[in-house]
Scaffold this motif. Structure first.
Motif, PDB file in Angstrom:
ATOM      1  N   VAL A  73       0.830  -1.201   0.000  1.00  0.00           N
ATOM      2  CA  VAL A  73       0.000   0.000   0.000  1.00  0.00           C
ATOM      3  C   VAL A  73       0.867   1.255   0.000  1.00  0.00           C
ATOM      4  O   VAL A  73       0.498   2.278  -0.589  1.00  0.00           O
ATOM      5  CB  VAL A  73      -0.982  -0.004   1.187  1.00  0.00           C
ATOM      6  CG1 VAL A  73      -0.315   0.399   2.491  1.00  0.00           C
ATOM      7  CG2 VAL A  73      -2.151   0.929   0.900  1.00  0.00           C
ATOM      8  N   MET A  74       2.031   1.213   0.643  1.00  0.00           N
ATOM      9  CA  MET A  74       2.919   2.375   0.608  1.00  0.00           C
ATOM     10  C   MET A  74       3.448   2.608  -0.800  1.00  0.00           C
ATOM     11  O   MET A  74       3.520   3.748  -1.265  1.00  0.00           O
ATOM     12  CB  MET A  74       4.062   2.198   1.614  1.00  0.00           C
ATOM     13  CG  MET A  74       3.622   2.406   3.060  1.00  0.00           C
ATOM     14  SD  MET A  74       4.968   2.346   4.260  1.00  0.00           S
ATOM     15  CE  MET A  74       5.147   0.584   4.485  1.00  0.00           C
ATOM     16  N   HIS A  75       3.794   1.518  -1.499  1.00  0.00           N
ATOM     17  CA  HIS A  75       4.193   1.654  -2.912  1.00  0.00           C
ATOM     18  C   HIS A  75       3.054   2.249  -3.723  1.00  0.00           C
ATOM     19  O   HIS A  75       3.248   3.184  -4.511  1.00  0.00           O
ATOM     20  CB  HIS A  75       4.572   0.281  -3.497  1.00  0.00           C
ATOM     21  CG  HIS A  75       5.908  -0.208  -3.086  1.00  0.00           C
ATOM     22  ND1 HIS A  75       7.064   0.523  -3.264  1.00  0.00           N
ATOM     23  CD2 HIS A  75       6.291  -1.377  -2.510  1.00  0.00           C
ATOM     24  CE1 HIS A  75       8.090  -0.164  -2.804  1.00  0.00           C
ATOM     25  NE2 HIS A  75       7.652  -1.326  -2.339  1.00  0.00           N
ATOM     26  N   TYR A  76       1.865   1.696  -3.526  1.00  0.00           N
ATOM     27  CA  TYR A  76       0.696   2.106  -4.306  1.00  0.00           C
ATOM     28  C   TYR A  76       0.384   3.581  -4.090  1.00  0.00           C
ATOM     29  O   TYR A  76       0.195   4.346  -5.050  1.00  0.00           O
ATOM     30  CB  TYR A  76      -0.498   1.232  -3.924  1.00  0.00           C
ATOM     31  CG  TYR A  76      -1.795   1.643  -4.571  1.00  0.00           C
ATOM     32  CD1 TYR A  76      -2.119   1.246  -5.864  1.00  0.00           C
ATOM     33  CD2 TYR A  76      -2.707   2.451  -3.884  1.00  0.00           C
ATOM     34  CE1 TYR A  76      -3.303   1.634  -6.464  1.00  0.00           C
ATOM     35  CE2 TYR A  76      -3.901   2.847  -4.468  1.00  0.00           C
ATOM     36  CZ  TYR A  76      -4.191   2.433  -5.763  1.00  0.00           C
ATOM     37  OH  TYR A  76      -5.366   2.825  -6.348  1.00  0.00           O
ATOM     38  N   LEU A  77       0.330   3.997  -2.833  1.00  0.00           N
ATOM     39  CA  LEU A  77      -0.051   5.380  -2.534  1.00  0.00           C
ATOM     40  C   LEU A  77       1.005   6.372  -2.963  1.00  0.00           C
ATOM     41  O   LEU A  77       0.690   7.494  -3.378  1.00  0.00           O
ATOM     42  CB  LEU A  77      -0.346   5.532  -1.039  1.00  0.00           C
ATOM     43  CG  LEU A  77      -1.615   4.826  -0.542  1.00  0.00           C
ATOM     44  CD1 LEU A  77      -1.716   4.912   0.973  1.00  0.00           C
ATOM     45  CD2 LEU A  77      -2.863   5.423  -1.193  1.00  0.00           C
ATOM     46  N   ASN A  78       2.267   5.980  -2.887  1.00  0.00           N
ATOM     47  CA  ASN A  78       3.336   6.888  -3.327  1.00  0.00           C
ATOM     48  C   ASN A  78       3.324   7.094  -4.836  1.00  0.00           C
ATOM     49  O   ASN A  78       3.879   8.072  -5.338  1.00  0.00           O
ATOM     50  CB  ASN A  78       4.695   6.362  -2.862  1.00  0.00           C
ATOM     51  CG  ASN A  78       5.002   6.737  -1.423  1.00  0.00           C
ATOM     52  OD1 ASN A  78       4.922   7.908  -1.050  1.00  0.00           O
ATOM     53  ND2 ASN A  78       5.344   5.756  -0.600  1.00  0.00           N
ATOM     54  N   GLU A  79       2.657   6.197  -5.534  1.00  0.00           N
ATOM     55  CA  GLU A  79       2.546   6.346  -6.986  1.00  0.00           C
ATOM     56  C   GLU A  79       1.292   7.135  -7.382  1.00  0.00           C
ATOM     57  O   GLU A  79       1.145   7.514  -8.540  1.00  0.00           O
ATOM     58  CB  GLU A  79       2.491   4.960  -7.646  1.00  0.00           C
ATOM     59  CG  GLU A  79       3.804   4.188  -7.534  1.00  0.00           C
ATOM     60  CD  GLU A  79       3.655   2.749  -8.010  1.00  0.00           C
ATOM     61  OE1 GLU A  79       2.513   2.363  -8.377  1.00  0.00           O
ATOM     62  OE2 GLU A  79       4.654   2.018  -8.016  1.00  0.00           O
ATOM     63  N   GLN A  80       0.382   7.347  -6.394  1.00  0.00           N
ATOM     64  CA  GLN A  80      -0.861   8.058  -6.674  1.00  0.00           C
ATOM     65  C   GLN A  80      -0.672   9.559  -6.457  1.00  0.00           C
ATOM     66  O   GLN A  80       0.345  10.025  -5.963  1.00  0.00           O
ATOM     67  CB  GLN A  80      -1.981   7.538  -5.772  1.00  0.00           C
ATOM     68  CG  GLN A  80      -2.219   6.046  -5.860  1.00  0.00           C
ATOM     69  CD  GLN A  80      -2.618   5.604  -7.241  1.00  0.00           C
ATOM     70  OE1 GLN A  80      -3.541   6.148  -7.837  1.00  0.00           O
ATOM     71  NE2 GLN A  80      -1.909   4.604  -7.764  1.00  0.00           N
ATOM     72  N   LEU A 146     -10.189   7.769  -1.359  1.00  0.00           N
ATOM     73  CA  LEU A 146     -10.456   7.821  -2.791  1.00  0.00           C
ATOM     74  C   LEU A 146      -9.384   7.050  -3.546  1.00  0.00           C
ATOM     75  O   LEU A 146      -9.685   6.270  -4.458  1.00  0.00           O
ATOM     76  CB  LEU A 146     -10.499   9.277  -3.256  1.00  0.00           C
ATOM     77  CG  LEU A 146     -11.193   9.568  -4.588  1.00  0.00           C
ATOM     78  CD1 LEU A 146     -12.648   9.132  -4.558  1.00  0.00           C
ATOM     79  CD2 LEU A 146     -11.086  11.048  -4.911  1.00  0.00           C
ATOM     80  N   CYS A 147      -8.131   7.251  -3.158  1.00  0.00           N
ATOM     81  CA  CYS A 147      -7.028   6.520  -3.783  1.00  0.00           C
ATOM     82  C   CYS A 147      -7.097   5.028  -3.480  1.00  0.00           C
ATOM     83  O   CYS A 147      -6.861   4.184  -4.355  1.00  0.00           O
ATOM     84  CB  CYS A 147      -5.680   7.064  -3.300  1.00  0.00           C
ATOM     85  SG  CYS A 147      -5.224   8.645  -4.021  1.00  0.00           S
TER      86      CYS A 147
END
Length: 797
Positions: A73-80, A146-147
């Protein structure tokens, strides 16, 4: 985890040991500082260049899948697009792995992770948090969720006691661990609110992966200054797939700890959240009970921890703010707060036709459904069946003083005197369900329910009114009253008040001038004698004085005299104890006392119709006739008696009941059945246990005070009258009392657009009739008065 085991871990992973691990797996020379942690061991690392990192050594029980989810999730959110917020980043070890396996001295597998450091100060460290910070918190939460709608992970479906999805089972299993009985009762109250206000809407709550623990130790600000901004979020260890609204509820639960005005904080966070991730009607409706449930889960888990570590005073200290917040939230009416949050978030721009925008669907879809329902009603039902409002409402739920439409948007119900103790009151529903599952039959079989209920009901009446018969509707009750009258007096000659309504059966219509002199009516029968309505505002005798009451009573005396001159025996006199369809009128003092004296002197019986106004609605007494200091011979009950369940009753004296014994059996298939009696008893118990008569008095007095202030501002308000929560507001065009009928109708439509339900009564349809469920409160009054003032201003303009 036992304290000694935790201490062993701390010693095993000392600063020097951690330095060696970092050197071995990341080839970094660092200084190490231990940080507090709930289950993990956390360390702040600083390298030779001054760059900082966070090292986490997981508890041995934490699964690799859950750690992988946190990394993912940290990878995912840092890409959003989560700008301007900062989140930790995962740093791989020398082998290119994000998780480094370790083995502790107990031989158990541990996991080491290295994360980037997120600068800032913790939310709890800021000494002057303001509404701007609460709004920033809400915005972060909204953007985050939302993300996260696009994120999934198999580990997110875990069962977790801190997941509010399981609040009911967690509280039920642990509430018994709370030793203080008053605190235990507070948690049980929260549980009840959760079951009744949240559970019915579960299917309407969007789900997704949530952070699940946005608290003031995981939230970072740019500085300790007043203009500090929310800049970062850490610690994804409590992530779970749950209802997305739980994210907001949890954050609010933490944010209100120690706050003097929790509702203001909740509103600020919620509005900002909604502006990022729009909330639907159900989510807003259930938010406050979810916040309370989070606090309840917290104190239950604390109680469990205290039993495991009774000497740990820290656990007691940390629970105190939660208990204080619980006490504060329980003073709020959760349904009124849900309504307020819906108004806050779903309001359209000023001047729009409807106060709330549709949370789901479109206006086209909604209108198609309306048209379809209306078409099918026209095809299958009697054409005489009317609907309310120019654009009829589709209502699918009722709770307390609110009705909810197909989008779960609430309307403040100010006219429903049937659901007396509140729509779908849990105690009344439970009583009916329990008895219905056990037995429902007729009164030819012996059953305690009818005895228990009849005693509870008769205990509310003056002593001489000591016999009761149960029927199914107010109309049927008034019809039975006519039979009782005839058996006692051998006469059908009846005096009725002009404009009165007593039901819809043939006999009830026969005694209702509102019906037989209205559209489609055939006029009065020969044995029906009409006397003027005792109207102290519009009638010939003004005011509430005893003199006015006696002056109106003279018309009854004259009608009796005319009967006697014709050689006829008077049967009786029937009157609503407060005039309902007549315009929510309060009769002048002394009126009924003078009338009853005249009727009894002529050998007639006095019948009080309490179908609309009984059961404590007047606030000062159980029965409205008591406000006139009289005791009738027969009293008819209906509407509020069963809170929406079809039941009614006739209460009378032993003498009149004995006169009814003519040899003909009176049997009513459904009247007095065990289910109806269980429901009726629950209504009486609720009125008493929740002090609803006191609420009717206090809230009604407050409402009349507010209305009279408006009366000074708006000439169109000709009269304000009422007792308790039975109030009429008569609208007139001028000093001649010309009825403002068209304007009154326009005002009703305006109030409906502001999600307030009212209707009109009176001979000219110009009286706002106010008779809400008895749980109507002062916050509801404030909203109504605000909207009424706006509506009157529009009409004047």
């Amino acid at each position: 985890m036992a304290m000694e085991e935790l201490q062993t871990q701390v010693e095993e992973y000392s600063s020097s040991a951690v330095m060696a691990l970092v050197q071995e797996h990341f080839q970094m020379a660092v200084e190490v500082k231990s940080l507090p942690g709930y289950v993990d061991l956390n360390y702040l690392l600083t390298d030779e260049l001054g760059e900082r990192f966070i090292l986490k050594i997981a508890n041995a029980d934490e699964s690799l899948a859950e750690l992988d989810m946190q990394n993912a999730v940290m990878h995912y959110l840092n890409e959003q697009d989560l700008q301007p917020y900062l989140l930790p980043k995962v740093i791989k070890n020398l082998a290119g792995n994000e998780i480094t396996p370790l083995q502790d001295s107990y031989g158990r597998q541990r996991s080491l992770r290295l994360l980037s450091y997120v600068p800032g100060i913790f939310y709890y460290e800021h000494q002057e948090l303001a509404s701007s910070h609460h709004a920033q918190l809400g915005a972060l939460l909204g953007k985050l969720d939302l993300c996260l709608q696009g994120f999934s992970h198999s580990a997110a479906s875990r069962h977790f006691d801190w997941d509010l999805k399981h609040a009911k089972s967690v509280i039920e299993s642990k509430v018994g661990l709370i030793t203080d009985s008053s605190q235990r009762q507070q948690v049980l109250s929260i549980l009840s609110g959760f079951i009744h206000q949240v559970t019915p809407f579960i299917d309407e709550l969007p789900q997704g992966v949530i952070h699940n623990d946005v608290n003031d130790y995981n939230l970072l600000l740019s500085s300790g200054e007043r203009d500090a901004a929310v800049i970062g979020l850490i610690d994804f260890g409590d992530m779970v797939h749950s209802y997305q609204i739980n994210e907001l509820a949890i954050a609010c639960a933490y944010a209100i700890l120690g706050a003097e005005s929790p509702l203001a904080i909740i509103k600020a966070i919620t509005l900002a959240y909604h502006q990022q991730r729009p909330l639907n009607g159900a989510e807003l409706w259930v938010l406050l009970p979810l916040i309370a449930a989070r606090l309840a889960v917290s104190v239950c888990n604390s109680a469990e921890a205290i039993l495991a570590e009774p000497d740990n005073d820290y656990l007691l200290v940390t629970a105190k703010p939660a208990w204080a917040a619980i006490a504060t939230l329980l003073k709020l009416d959760a349904k009124s707060v849900g309504f307020e949050l819906q108004r806050l978030c779903l309001s359209e721009k000023e001047g729009a036709g409807n106060c709330f925008s549709s949370a789901e669907g479109t206006d086209t879809t909604s209108s198609e459904r309306h048209r379809d329902i209306l078409s099918q009603r026209a095809e299958r039902l009697f054409k005489t069946l009317s609907v309310s409002y120019e654009q009829p409402l589709i209502i699918e739920r009722g709770q307390g003083q609110f009705l909810l439409d197909e989008h779960n948007i609430a309307y403040l119900d100010m006219v429903n005197n049937v659901c007396h103790v509140g729509h779908c009151h849990p105690a009344v529903v439970a009583a009916g369900q329990e008895q219905m599952a056990k037995l429902n039959t007729n009164t030819r079989y012996l059953n305690d329910n009818i005895l228990d209920y009849s005693q509870a009901l008769l205990d509310t009446f003056p002593e001489r009114l000591s016999v009761v018969m149960f029927v199914n509707s107010g109309s049927e009750a008034n019809e039975l009253a006519m039979r009782l009258m005839r058996c006692k007096t051998q006469s059908d000659e009846l005096v009725v008040v002009d404009g009165a309504y007593h039901g819809n059966t043939n006999k009830a219509i026969e005694i209702s001038p509102y019906k037989f002199n209205g559209p489609g009516g055939e006029g009065a029968a020969e044995h029906i004698h009409i006397v003027p309505m005792p109207d102290p505002y519009r009638g010939p005798f003004k005011g509430m004085s005893v003199e006015s009451g006696q002056a109106y009573a003279q018309s009854v005396e004259q009608a009796i005299s005319a009967l006697q001159q014709d050689g006829k025996q008077l049967g009786g006199y029937i009157c609503e104890s407060l005039q309902g369809v007549g315009g929510n009128l309060i009769m002048p003092n002394g009126y009924l006392k003078a009338v009853y004296q005249a009727v009894r002197h002529a050998g007639g019986v006095c019948i009080a119709d309490e179908v609309q106004v009984g059961f404590g609605r007047v606030g000062s007494h159980w029965w409205a006739f008591e406000t006139q200091d009289v005791v009738p011979d027969i009293v008819t009950l209906g509407k509020p008696i069963g809170n929406g369940h079809p039941m009614a009753a006739v209460v009378t004296t032993k003498e009149i009941a004995a006169a009814f014994v003519t040899g003909m059996e009176y049997f009513n298939t459904f009247g007095g059945n065990p289910v109806s009696c269980a429901i009726g008893k629950a209504v009486i118990d609720t009125i008493e246990s929740e002090n609803l008569m006191g609420n009717a008095r206090d809230t009604g007095d407050y409402l009349q005070t507010c209305l009279r202030k408006l009366q000074k501002q708006f000439d169109i308000i000709g009269d304000v009258r009422g007792l308790g929560l039975f109030i009429g507001v008569e609208l007139v065009e001028d000093e001649k009392l010309t009825p403002a009928t068209a304007k009154a109708q326009a005002l009703i439509e305006w109030l409906k657009s502001r999600h307030i339900l009212l209707s009109l009564d009176g001979p000219f349809n110009n009286v706002l009739k106010i008779k809400p469920p008895m749980v109507f409160n002062k916050d509801n009054v404030d909203y109504f008065i605000e909207q009424l003032a706006q509506g009157l201003s529009r009409i004047n303009a």
